[in-house]
Design an enzyme around this catalytic site. Sequence first.
Site, mmCIF file in Angstrom:
data_model
loop_
_atom_site.group_PDB
_atom_site.id
_atom_site.type_symbol
_atom_site.label_atom_id
_atom_site.label_comp_id
_atom_site.label_asym_id
_atom_site.label_seq_id
_atom_site.Cartn_x
_atom_site.Cartn_y
_atom_site.Cartn_z
ATOM 1 N N LYS A 89 0.871 -1.186 0.000
ATOM 2 C CA LYS A 89 0.000 0.000 0.000
ATOM 3 C C LYS A 89 0.898 1.222 0.000
ATOM 4 O O LYS A 89 2.031 1.158 0.463
ATOM 5 C CB LYS A 89 -0.857 0.016 1.266
ATOM 6 C CG LYS A 89 -2.100 0.865 1.152
ATOM 7 C CD LYS A 89 -3.233 0.061 0.573
ATOM 8 C CE LYS A 89 -4.446 0.892 0.257
ATOM 9 N NZ LYS A 89 -5.567 0.041 -0.162
ATOM 10 N N GLY A 99 -5.218 2.504 -7.604
ATOM 11 C CA GLY A 99 -5.894 3.607 -6.919
ATOM 12 C C GLY A 99 -6.404 3.209 -5.536
ATOM 13 O O GLY A 99 -6.401 2.045 -5.156
ATOM 14 N N ASP A 100 -6.820 4.200 -4.795
ATOM 15 C CA ASP A 100 -7.522 4.035 -3.516
ATOM 16 C C ASP A 100 -8.177 5.405 -3.297
ATOM 17 O O ASP A 100 -8.360 6.169 -4.268
ATOM 18 C CB ASP A 100 -6.527 3.673 -2.397
ATOM 19 C CG ASP A 100 -7.217 3.110 -1.143
ATOM 20 O OD1 ASP A 100 -7.589 1.932 -1.137
ATOM 21 O OD2 ASP A 100 -7.410 3.873 -0.166
ATOM 22 N N ASN A 104 -16.083 5.780 -6.138
ATOM 23 C CA ASN A 104 -16.141 4.672 -7.092
ATOM 24 C C ASN A 104 -16.821 3.413 -6.513
ATOM 25 O O ASN A 104 -17.696 2.825 -7.149
ATOM 26 C CB ASN A 104 -14.702 4.387 -7.542
ATOM 27 C CG ASN A 104 -14.556 3.110 -8.287
ATOM 28 O OD1 ASN A 104 -14.357 2.060 -7.681
ATOM 29 N ND2 ASN A 104 -14.705 3.175 -9.585
HETATM 30 N N1 GLU Z 1 -7.280 0.109 -3.244
HETATM 31 C C1 GLU Z 1 -7.970 -1.097 -3.575
HETATM 32 C C2 GLU Z 1 -7.971 -2.013 -2.369
HETATM 33 O O1 GLU Z 1 -8.043 -1.534 -1.255
HETATM 34 C C3 GLU Z 1 -7.467 -1.733 -4.865
HETATM 35 C C4 GLU Z 1 -6.023 -2.116 -4.875
HETATM 36 C C5 GLU Z 1 -5.509 -2.613 -6.225
HETATM 37 O O2 GLU Z 1 -6.276 -2.704 -7.173
HETATM 38 O O3 GLU Z 1 -4.297 -2.897 -6.277
HETATM 39 O O4 GLU Z 1 -7.961 -3.219 -2.448
#
Ligand code: GLU
Length: 444
Positions: free
Chosen positions: A126, A165-166, A240
Site C-alpha cells: 500500500k 488507486g484508492d 467509485n
Molecule cells: N485500493 C484497492 C484495495 O483496497 C485496490 C487495490 C488494487 O487494485 O491494487 O484493495
Amino acid sequence: MSYVSEVYAALEKKHPYEPEFLEAAKRVLDSIAPVVDANEDAYRKMCLLERITEPERIISFRVPWTDDAGVNHVNLGYRVQFNSAIGPYKGGLRFHPSVNQSILKFLGFEQIFKNSLTGLPIGGGKGGSDFDPHGKSDAEVMRFCQSFMTELFKYIGKDVDVPAGDIGVGGREVAYMYGQYKRITNLYEGVLTGKGLTFGGSLARTEATGYGLVYIVNEICKGAGKELAGKTVVISGSGNVAQYACQKAQQLGAKVVTVSDSNGYVYDPDGIKLDVVFDIKQKRRARIKEYVDAVPTAQYFEGEKPWGVKCDIALPCATQNEINGEAAKTLVENGCWLVAEGANMPSDADAVDTFLEKKILYMPGKAANAGGVAVSALEMSQNSERLSWTFEEVDGKLKDIMAGIYSKVSEAAARYGYENNFVVGANIAGFEKVATAMMAQGLV
Ligand code: GLU
C-alpha cells in the site's frame, strides 16, 4: 503467554505511535489464533508471526510540487512493501491528508490477506501521500503525480510492485503517474492497474470493487436462504466503490436509499438516482448535498452518517472506522441483518463485536471488497499477454472469484468451529496460503 500474545505485545512496544496498524494486527492475530496454536512449534521456530507483521520494506520520501500560483509545497510520499510471499506487492495508493505510516501499514497488512483470498498470485502493499487532491486544479494534480512518480519509479515494476488507486486516486491520477513512469523508464509495462482503456486498462476494473461487493452479498443471501431482490440497502460513500455497488444492487432488484460523503448523507426514499450521483461525482467533482437540487423529494442530513436509516443490508463504502459500536447497535435494532464492507475496515472493533454478538451476517472488507484488487490482477494478466478481454469475460471471472471467496471464508470458519463467523473465516483462509508459502520459502 501464547505465541500470538507475545508477538502482539512486542509489536505494541516497537510501534507505540501506530495505533491503526496495531489495531489491524491485533484483530488479525486474535482471529488466526486457532491455526497458530495448531502449528505453534513450527511457526515459532521460523519466526512466522514476527515476520508477517513487519513489512519487507517501507519507502518514504518527500514530494515537492508547485501550485498554480507558483507557490512551492512539500508532501510526504510512501510505499509499504509488506509481503511478497505469494506474488509481487499489490495494493492501492491513497492521497488524503490523514495518510501516515501507521494508516498505510494497516492497509498494507490487510491487503496481504485480501489479496491471498482472491486466489491470485499477488502479495500485499500500500502507499500514498498526505496530499489532498480536493480543490486542486487538474494541472496541480498532474504536477503532484509526476513528482510522486519521479521518486516511486525506482521501487516498482510489473514483476516487483504494482500500485493502483484508492481514496483520492482514480483514473486521472493513475494515468498521470503511468505517463511519468513510462517517460522516465522508457518501459511500456503494466506497472499500475486501474489504467485507462486505451493504454492497458481492463474493462470492468472501474466497476469491480462495487460489483464484487454485491456479488458476495448475493452469495451470502443465497447461503442464508434469502434473496437480495426487494431488499432495502443503505450505502455510505459516493466514490467509485459506492457508485458501482449501488448500480449492481439496483440491477439485482434491491432498493438503495442512501449515499454520503464526509459532510453528510442523502436519503432518497424512492431509490438513489445514479445518473445524478455520476453527474455530481464523476463530471463535476462536487459535494453530494447537491443531489437534493436535482431530486427535491430527497433529503440531505448535514454532518450525519446514514446508519440510523432503516434497512435490511448496510454497505459501508466510505472509509475506516465510519461505524462505531453505537451505530452498529442502531443498525441491528432497526432490523439490518447483513453488513458487507466496501471500504477497508469501516467498522471499528466495537461495531464488529456488536455484529458478531447479535449474530447478523457480517462480511469484513478484506473479503467483501477484494473484487477491485482481483480485477487489478486480471489487468496484470492481460498486460502480460498483451491482450484485452471482453467486459463479460472479466465480469464472469469476478463473479467466480467472489463466489470462491465466500466459499473459502465459510469453509475456513466452519473447519475451526466458527460457523458463519466470516471474520475468523476470512482471516484464517487469507493467512493459511501466505503462511504456507512463507514457511516453504525459509527465513527470508
Ligand atoms: N485500493 C484497492 C484495495 O483496497 C485496490 C487495490 C488494487 O487494485 O491494487 O484493495
